[in-house]
Each structure stands twice: as structure tokens, then as C-alpha cells.
Design a protein around this motif. Structure first.
Motif, PDB file in Angstrom:
ATOM      1  N   THR A   1      45.874  31.711  49.671  1.00 14.74           N
ATOM      2  CA  THR A   1      46.501  31.791  50.992  1.00 14.74           C
ATOM      3  C   THR A   1      45.795  32.843  51.851  1.00 14.74           C
ATOM      4  N   THR A   2      45.496  33.995  51.244  1.00 15.79           N
ATOM      5  CA  THR A   2      44.874  35.101  51.980  1.00 15.79           C
ATOM      6  C   THR A   2      43.377  35.184  51.706  1.00 15.79           C
ATOM      7  N   ASN A   3      43.003  35.092  50.434  1.00 11.48           N
ATOM      8  CA  ASN A   3      41.593  35.186  50.061  1.00 11.48           C
ATOM      9  C   ASN A   3      41.231  34.060  49.113  1.00 11.48           C
TER      10      ASN A   3
ATOM     11  N   LEU B   1      51.889  38.366  42.157  1.00 12.94           N
ATOM     12  CA  LEU B   1      52.337  38.975  43.415  1.00 12.94           C
ATOM     13  C   LEU B   1      51.110  39.291  44.273  1.00 12.94           C
ATOM     14  N   GLY B   2      50.935  38.492  45.327  1.00 15.24           N
ATOM     15  CA  GLY B   2      49.762  38.665  46.197  1.00 15.24           C
ATOM     16  C   GLY B   2      50.118  39.445  47.456  1.00 15.24           C
ATOM     17  N   GLY B   3      49.394  39.134  48.545  1.00 21.58           N
ATOM     18  CA  GLY B   3      49.645  39.808  49.808  1.00 21.58           C
ATOM     19  C   GLY B   3      50.885  39.259  50.495  1.00 21.58           C
TER      20      GLY B   3
ATOM     21  N   GLY C   1      52.628  42.018  49.083  1.00 18.18           N
ATOM     22  CA  GLY C   1      52.160  43.364  49.409  1.00 18.18           C
ATOM     23  C   GLY C   1      52.319  43.704  50.889  1.00 18.18           C
ATOM     24  N   ASP C   2      52.281  42.676  51.762  1.00 22.84           N
ATOM     25  CA  ASP C   2      52.461  42.945  53.199  1.00 22.84           C
ATOM     26  C   ASP C   2      53.842  43.557  53.458  1.00 22.84           C
ATOM     27  N   ASP C   3      54.835  43.116  52.658  1.00 22.86           N
ATOM     28  CA  ASP C   3      56.181  43.668  52.819  1.00 22.86           C
ATOM     29  C   ASP C   3      56.223  45.116  52.352  1.00 22.86           C
TER      30      ASP C   3
ATOM     31  N   ALA D   1      47.719  53.944  52.187  1.00 26.78           N
ATOM     32  CA  ALA D   1      48.666  54.764  51.424  1.00 26.78           C
ATOM     33  C   ALA D   1      49.065  54.045  50.146  1.00 26.78           C
ATOM     34  N   LYS D   2      49.399  52.766  50.295  1.00 24.46           N
ATOM     35  CA  LYS D   2      49.855  51.985  49.137  1.00 24.46           C
ATOM     36  C   LYS D   2      48.772  51.956  48.056  1.00 24.46           C
ATOM     37  N   LYS D   3      47.533  51.694  48.471  1.00 23.41           N
ATOM     38  CA  LYS D   3      46.442  51.616  47.489  1.00 23.41           C
ATOM     39  C   LYS D   3      46.204  52.978  46.847  1.00 23.41           C
ATOM     40  N   HIS D   4      46.267  54.037  47.674  1.00 21.99           N
ATOM     41  CA  HIS D   4      46.065  55.390  47.164  1.00 21.99           C
ATOM     42  C   HIS D   4      47.119  55.715  46.102  1.00 21.99           C
ATOM     43  N   LEU D   5      48.365  55.307  46.380  1.00 15.92           N
ATOM     44  CA  LEU D   5      49.466  55.624  45.462  1.00 15.92           C
ATOM     45  C   LEU D   5      49.376  54.859  44.141  1.00 15.92           C
ATOM     46  N   SER D   6      48.489  53.850  44.077  1.00 13.74           N
ATOM     47  CA  SER D   6      48.329  53.137  42.811  1.00 13.74           C
ATOM     48  C   SER D   6      47.661  54.021  41.770  1.00 13.74           C
ATOM     49  N   SER D   7      46.969  55.098  42.222  1.00 10.09           N
ATOM     50  CA  SER D   7      46.369  55.995  41.224  1.00 10.09           C
ATOM     51  C   SER D   7      46.589  57.485  41.549  1.00 10.09           C
TER      52      SER D   7
ATOM     53  N   VAL E   1      48.940  38.829  37.838  1.00  8.20           N
ATOM     54  CA  VAL E   1      47.998  38.210  38.777  1.00  8.20           C
ATOM     55  C   VAL E   1      48.322  38.703  40.191  1.00  8.20           C
ATOM     56  N   GLY E   2      47.291  38.822  41.049  1.00  7.01           N
ATOM     57  CA  GLY E   2      47.515  39.175  42.458  1.00  7.01           C
ATOM     58  C   GLY E   2      47.365  40.668  42.698  1.00  7.01           C
ATOM     59  N   GLY E   3      46.782  41.023  43.851  1.00  6.72           N
ATOM     60  CA  GLY E   3      46.449  42.412  44.180  1.00  6.72           C
ATOM     61  C   GLY E   3      47.627  43.370  44.090  1.00  6.72           C
ATOM     62  N   SER E   4      48.832  42.880  44.391  1.00  9.22           N
ATOM     63  CA  SER E   4      49.977  43.793  44.435  1.00  9.22           C
ATOM     64  C   SER E   4      50.481  44.193  43.060  1.00  9.22           C
ATOM     65  N   THR E   5      49.975  43.533  42.000  1.00  8.35           N
ATOM     66  CA  THR E   5      50.398  43.960  40.654  1.00  8.35           C
ATOM     67  C   THR E   5      49.658  45.235  40.238  1.00  8.35           C
ATOM     68  N   ARG E   6      48.803  45.753  41.141  1.00  5.55           N
ATOM     69  CA  ARG E   6      48.166  47.049  40.856  1.00  5.55           C
ATOM     70  C   ARG E   6      49.151  48.197  41.076  1.00  5.55           C
ATOM     71  N   VAL E   7      50.238  47.923  41.763  1.00  7.97           N
ATOM     72  CA  VAL E   7      51.237  48.974  42.022  1.00  7.97           C
ATOM     73  C   VAL E   7      51.914  49.340  40.694  1.00  7.97           C
ATOM     74  N   PRO E   8      51.812  50.611  40.258  1.00  5.12           N
ATOM     75  CA  PRO E   8      52.353  50.988  38.945  1.00  5.12           C
ATOM     76  C   PRO E   8      53.840  50.664  38.783  1.00  5.12           C
TER      77      PRO E   8
ATOM     78  N   PRO F   1      43.103  41.641  38.936  1.00  5.86           N
ATOM     79  CA  PRO F   1      44.152  40.673  39.299  1.00  5.86           C
ATOM     80  C   PRO F   1      43.802  39.787  40.494  1.00  5.86           C
ATOM     81  N   ASP F   2      42.793  40.206  41.299  1.00  9.55           N
ATOM     82  CA  ASP F   2      42.368  39.358  42.425  1.00  9.55           C
ATOM     83  C   ASP F   2      41.465  38.220  41.935  1.00  9.55           C
ATOM     84  N   GLU F   3      40.817  38.456  40.794  1.00 13.05           N
ATOM     85  CA  GLU F   3      39.804  37.498  40.340  1.00 13.05           C
ATOM     86  C   GLU F   3      40.258  36.639  39.178  1.00 13.05           C
TER      87      GLU F   3
HETATM   88  P1  AMP Z   1      45.972  38.914  46.900  1.00 14.12           P
HETATM   89  O1  AMP Z   1      46.774  38.051  47.845  1.00 14.12           O
HETATM   90  O2  AMP Z   1      46.193  38.613  45.465  1.00 14.12           O
HETATM   91  O3  AMP Z   1      44.531  39.022  47.286  1.00 14.12           O
HETATM   92  O4  AMP Z   1      46.603  40.394  47.059  1.00 14.12           O
HETATM   93  C1  AMP Z   1      46.405  41.127  48.197  1.00 14.12           C
HETATM   94  C2  AMP Z   1      47.442  42.234  48.224  1.00 14.12           C
HETATM   95  O5  AMP Z   1      47.134  43.194  47.208  1.00 14.12           O
HETATM   96  C3  AMP Z   1      47.436  42.974  49.548  1.00 14.12           C
HETATM   97  O6  AMP Z   1      48.774  43.202  49.973  1.00 14.12           O
HETATM   98  C4  AMP Z   1      46.758  44.277  49.186  1.00 14.12           C
HETATM   99  O7  AMP Z   1      47.177  45.337  50.031  1.00 14.12           O
HETATM  100  C5  AMP Z   1      47.233  44.484  47.757  1.00 14.12           C
HETATM  101  N1  AMP Z   1      46.391  45.421  47.023  1.00 14.12           N
HETATM  102  C6  AMP Z   1      45.057  45.376  46.865  1.00 14.12           C
HETATM  103  N2  AMP Z   1      44.633  46.465  46.164  1.00 14.12           N
HETATM  104  C7  AMP Z   1      45.727  47.210  45.884  1.00 14.12           C
HETATM  105  C8  AMP Z   1      45.969  48.448  45.184  1.00 14.12           C
HETATM  106  N3  AMP Z   1      44.964  49.156  44.664  1.00 14.12           N
HETATM  107  N4  AMP Z   1      47.236  48.906  45.095  1.00 14.12           N
HETATM  108  C9  AMP Z   1      48.243  48.215  45.641  1.00 14.12           C
HETATM  109  N5  AMP Z   1      48.111  47.061  46.311  1.00 14.12           N
HETATM  110  C10 AMP Z   1      46.856  46.536  46.427  1.00 14.12           C
END
Ligand code: AMP
Length: 617
Positions: A26-28, A211-213, A241-243, A280-286, A341-348, A368-370
Motif C-alpha cells: 500500500t505504501t511501499n 503492522l505497516g504505515g 504507524g501513521d497513527d 521521534a518514533k524511530k529514535h525511540l525504537s532504540s 512483519v511491517g515497519g511499525s513492528t520495530r517499536v519495542p 520487517p519491511d523486506e
Molecule cells: P511499512 O508500511 O511496512 O513500510 O511500514 C512503514 C511504517 O513503519 C511507517 O509508519 C514508519 O514510520 C514505520 N517505521 C519504519 N522504521 C521504524 C522504526 N525504526 N521504528 C518505528 N517505526 C518505524
């Protein structure tokens, strides 16, 4: 167009043919292959070292098109001509979209059952065409990196995609010049990327949390002897993640002492704060705390403030996990593996909650993006015959379907579906009082049945007289383990039924199957153009017939001016149909719709008022 760098470890690629795995998101979106030397799946990178291609398209004033990162530049500056989230529109009609969020580009809204179209300036596109532009970009990227022609692929789709959405994805691939060898479920691909289910005697229950964007889903899979069965799936197509970003924006807005109105009226500030929030969100993941400066004021957010802010959103995803688990009739103890799966699962905090729910560690070692694209590449490799250890199920070599209006092929069981297989769809009559329906069964990949192979034809007779569109004829295709196809047609209102048996593969050599596939690829572009022309023509003819019928019944309520405008609009449609110009037909259909909608509504109001008059309420 961005230059592409070869990012595969040194050495030349000497493969003759490669089948790529594609995650059309949907996003990438991204494309992956199995590295010919390391035999490991890798996502292909461009010169910026990014594997992700934003699923975005921008149409410029002079007909030029930008895809991916180039289109991203226009998202804010030219939003009505920048198309995003096409995946949400694939295989959907207007009614499907009634309750969904508004998009900043134009979707033609004539409240019919036909599939949605998108208007950009004078051009009309189907979501299939738009998705094909993204797939074409991925194909080019792969060809650049691999320095070879890429014509075969596996594409992933969400487990909840229905028949129409899967078929639309196939068509998009075909239009991009790709032979789609298989459509696989995203959770299946993610499991494959973790090597789950690749041993033939393995039995595993897997939960895939994605959990994606902007979207969320969770699926429960039962994997037995190489068969991946999605037993349940649940989610929210507008949660991601947008939310999370929005929650942080609110937190910062309060810190800055801004009222909601002050914030909403400042577009520049909105985009600055959104970018800050994502950082901020990405920074807080680590890290434990994020600090920055906005409008010369300090803003900050700690890990625990962030967790509080997103708690209710994460709660919703956990509720979905509980629902999916209940539907699968399994307990948390019976789930063997949890895959993220999905970028937002990087959130601890997300990992912590999912792990607590399933009472086990989650699998998050693959990017999780790949992960989905990597799994698709593994599936592609299996199909290419390179990975002999994995069991390949018996599959249908060619698509099976029936003839619909205009001589078009409507596929019920796509090629490469596993056997045994079942699929069904409902159809209706075209004429008032129609008492029989001809059902012609075809096999092949072309859009027109005349280019495919006819397997059988029969008449469903005895349909009771009803106005056109009212009968519901359910057609079921069932292929048993021996490859025998049973076609059952039932008129649901009356129960009238007919069944026939056909042997789809009978009489076809491997070479003939190969030739039919080749022809579908060679003619894909013409086929799909012809299909959209036939669809637009059929829609135009139906609209003319409907309007003329309406006018003959309600002429007294319609002004001279409206009548004249309607006649002219009808003439325009006829002219465009004669000229075989798809865009012109669609534009003319649209203008007849605009002219007739006001008086159609008025007549309806009058009819209701008259009906009420006779009744005491
Ligand atoms: P996707 O739709 O799977 O590509 O996920 C994209 C979402 O993942 C977006 O909301 C990004 O802001 C979020 N995202 C990417 N990297 C991180 C990260 N390191 N920590 C938290 N969220 C992330």
C-alpha cells in the motif's frame, strides 16, 4: 529516473532466467531474488541503498509520469495528481468504498457495481493500470540490477484479498509485462522467509502480525506438509504507524502550547510536526528519550510517554489477535511461532505486547519491511525448480473461467491454483424475463474468450421470469484431486440448478500450454486495452439503455433543457463508442451521469412524495 546500482555481492550473474518475488504494498513496494551464489534471498537496492519503492505515481501537466521516490516530491505540492494507496482500490467497486477514508485524488463516483476508476486530468485509469505502472518500475529496477530480462514473478497479497482483488493483481502484473506465476498470501511469504514450513514433514501453527504505515492485519496459519493454510485473519485497514505519528504530533502540539485551531490552520507546521513525530518514533525504537527544537521551542518525548500515547492503538491490534486466534480454534499454547512483519513492528512496545499475548518470543530477525518480498523470492525459486527440497503442490496449468458480456473471459480459478480447488461467483441476467442463461467454460490466459480454449457450454434453463438484474445465478467451479472440473450453476431465488463435468487438461500437451502462456504475455497490453475498451463500451451502452428507459417513463418531470443535454450526451457516448476511444467513452459516460443525476434524484423524490400522499402515516 533514479539510476540503479548493482548491489549484489561481487561477481557476475550468469543465470539464464530469474523469477522475482514482488511485495506490491500500500505504501511501499519492493522486489527480491535468490542470490545465485549465496542462495539467500535479497531485496534489490537502488543507488540510494534503499530497497523500498514508494507505491506512488504522479502525472504531470504534459502527460509525463513519475513513479516511486520521484512521485513522492509531488505528494504535498500537487496532491490531486499524485496517486497513493492504489492497493486499497484494487478489485473494488464504488459501493465497497462508501465507508472508507477520502483520497486527495479523484475517484469517479457514479454509485454503480462496476470497478472504480481514477481520473487525472483528461485521463482515466483503472487501479489495475496504476498498479501495473508500479510493477513496471520494479521490473525495470530488477532488469537494471540483474542485467537481464525479467518476465516472471510471484506477487504477494494480503490473506484477506478476495477473488476480484487477486485477479486484479494478476492483471496488473500481466499489463506490466510480467507473467505472474503465483499470487501468494503475505503471511505465507513471511513464514517462508523465516524458513517455516519448508520441510515436507513439518506441522506448525504460525501467527503473523503485520503492522505497516497505514494497515494492520494478523493471520493464523496451519502449515502441514508444505501446505500453507490461512485459517483466520483479522485486522484494521486504517491502523498503522501513521497513527503513532499522529499521537506524537498531539503530544508536541500540547508542549508548544498550541490550540487545535492554531495547529490545523498552519499547513507548514503540520508537515514539520509530522516529520518530527516520525523521527521521534524511530529514535525511540532504540533510545529512551527524543529531544528536538520546533519554532525555537524545545519538544521532547520519553519512551513511557510514547507507550502511553499509543497504548489504545496497540490494544486494538491485540484484540484482533484474540479474535483471529478464537476463529482458528487454537490456543496461544498451540501457536508454535510468531512472525513480525511491517515497519511499525520495530517499536519495542509493540513487540512486548505481542510477545506477552502469545506468551512467547517473537521472530523479528529479518528486516520487517523486506520479509514479505524475501519470502516471495523463496517461493519464486521453488517454482523455478531450484529448491527441490520443498514440496510443490499440484496446480492448475491454465486459468479457468466463463464468458461474460462482450466476449470477455472472467477467471474463476486462476492458473497455478492448488488442486483440489473451489471458486464461485454470482452473475445475473441482461434482459427482462430472460428464462435461460448460456454458460460457456474456457481455459486460458487471454482476456477475450475467442483467444482461449473452450471446454464446455451449457444452458441453465427454467429461470422464472424476472426483470433484468434480479435473478442471482451462482456459478461454482470445483476441481477435484484428479483435475476434473465440475461446473454447477444455480439460480438462487428459484433453486433451478445444472451441473456438468469437464476435464480441463484433456488433450493439451505441455507445449500447447506453454504456447498459450506465451501468447498471453505477448498480447497482454493489447488484451488489457481491449478489455477496458469493451468494459467502457458495455457501461456506455447500458447507461444509454437505462437513461432512455427512464426518460420514456418520466418525461413529464424533465425540462426541455435537460432533455436536450441528455440527448447530446448520449450522442457523445455513441460517437466515442464508434471511435473506439476508451478515455472518450468514459468521459462521455461521466458527463451523461452528471447531467442525469439531478433529475433522477428529483423524480425519485416526487415518486416518494406521491407514494406517501396515499398513505396515512
Ligand atoms: P511499512 O508500511 O511496512 O513500510 O511500514 C512503514 C511504517 O513503519 C511507517 O509508519 C514508519 O514510520 C514505520 N517505521 C519504519 N522504521 C521504524 C522504526 N525504526 N521504528 C518505528 N517505526 C518505524
Amino acid at each position: 529516473m533514479a539510476k540503479i546500482a548493482i548491489n549484489i555481492a561481487t561477481g557476475t550473474l550468469e543465470q539464464k532466467e530469474v523469477i522475482v518475488g514482488i511485495d506490491l504494498g500500500t505504501t511501499n513496494s519492493l522486489v527480491a531474488i535468490i542470490h545465485p551464489e549465496t542462495k539467500q534471498p535479497i531485496a534489490l537496492k537502488d543507488i540510494d541503498q534503499t530497497t523500498l519503492v514508494p507505491s506512488l505515481l504522479h502525472f504531470g501537466a504534459h502527460g509525463e509520469m513519475h513513479v516511486g521516490n520521484e512521485a513522492k516530491l509531488y505528494l504535498k505540492t500537487d496532491s490531486s495528481n499524485t496517486i497513493y494507496s492504489v492497493k486499497r482500490l484494487l478489485g473494488k467497486n464504488y459501493n465497497d468504498l462508501k465507508n472508507t477514508q477520502k483520497l486527495s485524488y479523484k475517484i469517479i463516483d457514479n454509485e454503480t457495481d462496476s470497478l472504480v476508476k481514477i481520473q487525472v486530468g483528461d485521463l482515466f485509469f483503472s487501479p489495475i493500470e496504476l498498479s501495473s505502472f508500479i510493477l513496471k518500475e520494479l521490473k525495470h529496477r530488477a532488469e537494471h540490477v540483474l542485467k537481464m530480462n525479467v518476465s516472471k514473478c510471484v506477487i504477494t497479497v494480503p490473506a484477506f484479498f478476495n477473488d476480484a482483488q487477486r485477479q486484479a493483481t494478476r492483471d496488473a502484473g500481466k499489463l506490466a509485462g510480467l507473467e505472474v506465476l503465483r499470487i501468494i498470501n503475505e503471511p505465507t511469504a513471511a513464514s517462508l522467509a523465516y524458513g517455516i514450513g519448508t520441510k515436507s514433514d513439518e506441522t506448525k501453527n504460525v501467527a503473523v502480525y503485520d503492522l505497516g504505515g497505514g494497515t494492520f492485519d494478523v493471520s493464523i496459519l496451519k502449515i502441514t506438509d508444505g501446505i500453507f493454510d490461512v485459517v483466520s485473519t483479522h485486522g484494521d485497514t486504517y491502523l498503522g504507524g501513521d497513527d503513532f505519528d499522529n499521537e506524537i504530533v498531539q503530544h508536541f502540539t500540547q508542549q508548544l502550547g498550541l490550540t487545535n485551531d492554531e495547529f490545523q490552520s498552519n499547513a507548514n507546521l503540520i508537515s514539520i510536526l509530522r516529520l518530527e513525530a516520525e523521527s521521534a518514533k524511530k529514535h525511540l525504537s532504540s533510545n529512551d528519550v527524543y529531544e528536538s527544537t520546533v519554532m525555537d521551542k524545545r519538544v521532547s518525548i520519553t519512551q513511557s510517554e510514547f507507550e502511553n500515547a499509543i497504548q489504545s492503538l496497540v490494544d486494538k491490534t491485540i484484540d484482533s489477535c484474540a479474535t483471529a486466534l478464537k476463529e482458528s480454534e487454537l490456543t496461544t499454547e498451540e501457536i508454535d511461532v510468531v512472525v513480525m512483519v511491517g515497519g511499525s513492528t520495530r517499536v519495542p512496545y509493540v513487540k512486548k505486547r505481542v510477545s506477552a499475548f502469545f506468551k512467547k518470543q517473537v521472530n523479528d530477525s529479518v528486516n520487517p519491511d523486506e520479509v514479505v518480498a524475501l519470502g516471495a523470492a523463496i517461493q519464486a525459486d521453488i517454482l523455478a525448480g531450484n529448491n527441490k527440497e520443498v514440496l510443490l503442490l499440484d496446480i492448475t496449468p491454465l486459468s479457468l473461467g466463463i464468458e461474460t458480456m462482450g466476449g470477455l473471459m472472467d477467471v474463476l480459478i486462476p492458473r497455478n491454483s492448488k488442486i483440489p480447488s473451489r471458486a464461485g461467483r454470482q452473475y445475473t441476467t441482461q434482459k427482462d424475463g430472460q428464462s435461460s442463461m448460456r454458460i460457456a467454460v474456457y481455459q486460458g490466459e487471454r482476456d477475450l474468450v475467442s483467444d482461449n480454449r473452450k471446454l464446455a457450454e451449457f444452458n441453465l434453463t427454467g429461470i422464472p421470469g424476472m426483470p433484468a438484474g434480479l435473478p442471482k445465478v451462482d456459478i461454482q467451479f470445483l476441481i477435484n484431486a484428479d483435475g476434473i472440473l465440475k461446473v454447477k450453476a444455480t439460480e438462487l431465488r428459484s433453486g433451478v440448478e445444472q451441473i456438468i463435468e469437464v476435464k480441463p487438461q484433456y488433450g493439451l500437451t505441455d507445449e500447447e500450454v506453454e504456447n498459450m502462456l506465451m501468447a498471453s504475455i505477448t498480447n497482454a497490453k493489447e488484451d488489457i486495452q481491449l478489455r477496458s475498451l469493451i468494459e467502457a463500451t458495455t457501461e456506455g451502452q447500458t447507461q444509454i439503455e437505462f437513461t432512455q428507459n427512464f426518460l420514456s417513463k418520466h418525461k413529464q418531470y424533465i425540462t426541455e433543457e435537460e432533455l436536450l443535454a441528455t440527448e447530446n450526451a448520449i450522442l457523445e457516448i455513441k460517437k466515442a463508442i464508434d471511435a473506439k476511444d476508451k478515455n472518450a467513452i468514459m468521459a462521455a459516460n461521466e458527463s451523461l451521469n452528471t447531467i442525469s443525476s439531478p433529475y433522477a434524484e428529483r423524480v425519485m423524490d416526487i415518486a416518494i412524495a406521491e407514494a406517501m400522499k396515499g398513505k396515512k402515516v
